[in-house]
Design a protein around this motif. Structure first.
Motif, mmCIF file in Angstrom:
data_model
loop_
_atom_site.group_PDB
_atom_site.id
_atom_site.type_symbol
_atom_site.label_atom_id
_atom_site.label_comp_id
_atom_site.label_asym_id
_atom_site.label_seq_id
_atom_site.Cartn_x
_atom_site.Cartn_y
_atom_site.Cartn_z
ATOM 1 N N ASN A 1 24.190 -117.469 -28.352
ATOM 2 C CA ASN A 1 24.708 -116.749 -29.507
ATOM 3 C C ASN A 1 26.073 -117.290 -29.888
ATOM 4 O OD1 ASN A 1 22.521 -114.992 -29.607
ATOM 5 N ND2 ASN A 1 23.770 -113.144 -29.652
ATOM 6 N N MET A 2 26.493 -117.014 -31.114
ATOM 7 C CA MET A 2 27.853 -117.312 -31.513
ATOM 8 C C MET A 2 28.798 -116.376 -30.757
ATOM 9 S SD MET A 2 29.561 -117.299 -35.327
ATOM 10 C CE MET A 2 28.254 -118.339 -35.983
ATOM 11 N N TYR A 3 29.774 -116.953 -30.068
ATOM 12 C CA TYR A 3 30.679 -116.129 -29.265
ATOM 13 C C TYR A 3 31.930 -116.940 -28.949
ATOM 14 C CZ TYR A 3 32.317 -112.935 -25.621
ATOM 15 O OH TYR A 3 33.067 -112.057 -24.887
ATOM 16 N N GLY A 4 33.061 -116.285 -28.982
ATOM 17 C CA GLY A 4 34.326 -116.927 -28.646
ATOM 18 C C GLY A 4 35.440 -115.911 -28.668
ATOM 19 N N HIS A 5 36.640 -116.341 -28.378
ATOM 20 C CA HIS A 5 37.758 -115.405 -28.331
ATOM 21 C C HIS A 5 37.944 -114.687 -29.650
ATOM 22 C CE1 HIS A 5 42.085 -114.255 -28.647
ATOM 23 N NE2 HIS A 5 41.782 -113.744 -27.476
ATOM 24 N N GLY A 6 37.735 -115.374 -30.749
ATOM 25 C CA GLY A 6 37.946 -114.773 -32.050
ATOM 26 C C GLY A 6 36.718 -114.144 -32.665
ATOM 27 N N GLN A 7 35.622 -114.083 -31.921
ATOM 28 C CA GLN A 7 34.372 -113.551 -32.485
ATOM 29 C C GLN A 7 33.539 -112.916 -31.376
ATOM 30 O OE1 GLN A 7 33.235 -117.107 -34.432
ATOM 31 N NE2 GLN A 7 32.642 -118.172 -32.579
ATOM 32 N N PRO B 1 27.559 -119.844 -25.496
ATOM 33 C CA PRO B 1 28.179 -119.605 -26.801
ATOM 34 C C PRO B 1 28.240 -120.876 -27.633
ATOM 35 C CG PRO B 1 29.871 -119.762 -25.125
ATOM 36 C CD PRO B 1 28.553 -119.944 -24.422
ATOM 37 N N TYR B 2 27.839 -120.757 -28.903
ATOM 38 C CA TYR B 2 28.037 -121.879 -29.816
ATOM 39 C C TYR B 2 29.104 -121.498 -30.834
ATOM 40 C CZ TYR B 2 25.027 -119.607 -33.361
ATOM 41 O OH TYR B 2 24.492 -118.744 -34.276
ATOM 42 N N SER C 1 33.855 -114.577 -18.059
ATOM 43 C CA SER C 1 32.697 -114.165 -17.266
ATOM 44 C C SER C 1 32.088 -115.372 -16.575
ATOM 45 C CB SER C 1 31.638 -113.511 -18.167
ATOM 46 O OG SER C 1 30.430 -113.301 -17.451
ATOM 47 N N PRO C 2 31.657 -115.209 -15.325
ATOM 48 C CA PRO C 2 30.982 -116.325 -14.641
ATOM 49 C C PRO C 2 29.612 -116.619 -15.232
ATOM 50 C CG PRO C 2 30.881 -114.344 -13.298
ATOM 51 C CD PRO C 2 31.788 -114.030 -14.447
ATOM 52 N N TRP C 3 29.153 -115.771 -16.173
ATOM 53 C CA TRP C 3 27.842 -115.971 -16.779
ATOM 54 C C TRP C 3 27.922 -116.649 -18.144
ATOM 55 C CZ3 TRP C 3 23.819 -116.106 -13.922
ATOM 56 C CH2 TRP C 3 23.820 -115.411 -12.706
ATOM 57 N N ILE C 4 29.082 -117.192 -18.480
ATOM 58 C CA ILE C 4 29.231 -117.925 -19.736
ATOM 59 C C ILE C 4 29.190 -119.427 -19.470
ATOM 60 C CG2 ILE C 4 30.834 -118.471 -21.614
ATOM 61 C CD1 ILE C 4 31.722 -115.609 -21.657
ATOM 62 N N LEU C 5 28.379 -120.124 -20.247
ATOM 63 C CA LEU C 5 28.227 -121.581 -20.157
ATOM 64 C C LEU C 5 28.591 -122.188 -21.509
ATOM 65 C CD1 LEU C 5 27.224 -124.310 -19.052
ATOM 66 C CD2 LEU C 5 24.867 -123.536 -19.440
ATOM 67 N N PRO C 6 29.851 -122.564 -21.722
ATOM 68 C CA PRO C 6 30.260 -123.131 -23.014
ATOM 69 C C PRO C 6 29.652 -124.512 -23.235
ATOM 70 C CG PRO C 6 32.155 -122.338 -21.745
ATOM 71 C CD PRO C 6 30.994 -122.398 -20.813
#
Length: 290
Positions: free
Chosen positions: A181-187, A217-218, A255-260
């Motif tokens: 999903n789209m995800y980041g510090h600003g979103q 996250p993309y 989170s340890p479950w995030i793979l950028p």
């Protein structure tokens, strides 16, 4: 670089480094056509793998087929630990628009095309990308993916552009390996995408953590909120780092479950992004970033 395991409870888990590489930016303008600098594009892929990246995200509608062909040219025959992840459910029109391509026969055609262009016998991970509203029910799309998995063309099935409710529905149908999903510090909130989809932010991350499902996250380097921009810029100054590096470091700490999977078309930016894995954010940094 730390690692993360995809489908850890399955018979065939995949352990990869926690910074992957997204290939979308390797294409020409508007994610269409050949790269402006083909030798650099090939070198980016080779350098990423040389530096420990073993998770590469692609799609046959990037280009079209451009990133798949670049991956094959740069990296085939593939190393045993390299995971190539692709997406299906969308296609491109000649006017460069994005449209659903999600009927069962469409999904099968996309998988076959990815297998051919990547020169693989099985794709290790495929995301079903939900795009627009269309007229194909979600369970029909996902059911077709699980059929392709049973046939051996797909090893693991993931979802992309989904709400928490869709993720929960998918998990009731079968094993969901990852969510992109789209995800980041600003979103981090629920988002309305340009294609008219609602996709979850924090609530999907919470779902992923509960079920040990990596969130990929993309567009994670896009800051959509001015306040977020200023916060990241301040922490970047403290660490003598770029804002992109702090965005990536924040994801790794979040989170340890995030793979950028940060993407770039510049070799220098690739090297900068990979350096983010070494940045240690303090408790004060994380509290300031929120």
């Amino acid at each position: 670089m730390s690692t993360i395991t995809i489908a850890q409870h399955s018979a065939h888990p995949l352990t990869v480094s926690r910074l992957g590489y997204g290939t979308m930016r390797l294409t020409g303008p508007d994610i269409w056509g050949e790269p402006a600098n083909r030798p650099e594009a090939l070198q980016i892929l080779r350098t990423a793998v040389e530096q420990g990246v073993n998770f590469i995200d692609t799609a046959d509608y990037y280009g079209e087929d451009v990133t798949n062909r670049l991956i094959r040219e740069a990296l085939h025959p593939y190393s045993s630990d390299l995971v190539i992840c692709t997406k299906v459910g969308a296609t491109r029109r000649p006017d460069k628009s994005w449209v659903p391509y999600n009927r069962p026969e469409n999904l099968r055609a996309s998988i076959d095309n990815n297998l051919r262009t990547l020169r693989q016998e099985q794709i290790q991970l495929v995301h079903l990308r939900l795009i627009g509203h269309g007229d194909v029910p979600f369970d029909e799309q996902l059911g077709a993916m699980f059929e392709l998995q049973q046939e051996g063309k797909i090893q693991h099935v993931g979802l992309s552009n989904v709400s928490r409710e869709q993720a929960e529905a998918g998990l009731k149908m079968g094993s969901i390996a990852t969510i992109e999903n789209m995800y980041g510090h600003g979103q981090r909130t629920t988002l309305r995408t340009p294609h008219g989809d609602n996709q979850g932010g924090e609530e999907v991350l919470d779902f992923c953590e509960q079920h040990s499902i990596p969130l990929i996250p993309y567009f994670s380097l896009v800051n959509s909120l001015p306040k977020a921009d200023s916060q990241v810029a301040e922490v970047a100054r403290r660490h003598h780092a770029t804002e992109a590096q702090i965005n990536l470091a924040w994801l790794l700490h979040k989170s340890p479950w995030i793979l950028p999977i940060p993407g770039t078309s510049k070799l220098a930016h690739l090297r900068e992004n990979l350096q983010a894995a070494a940045i240690q954010l303090s408790a004060d940094d994380l509290a300031f970033l929120g």
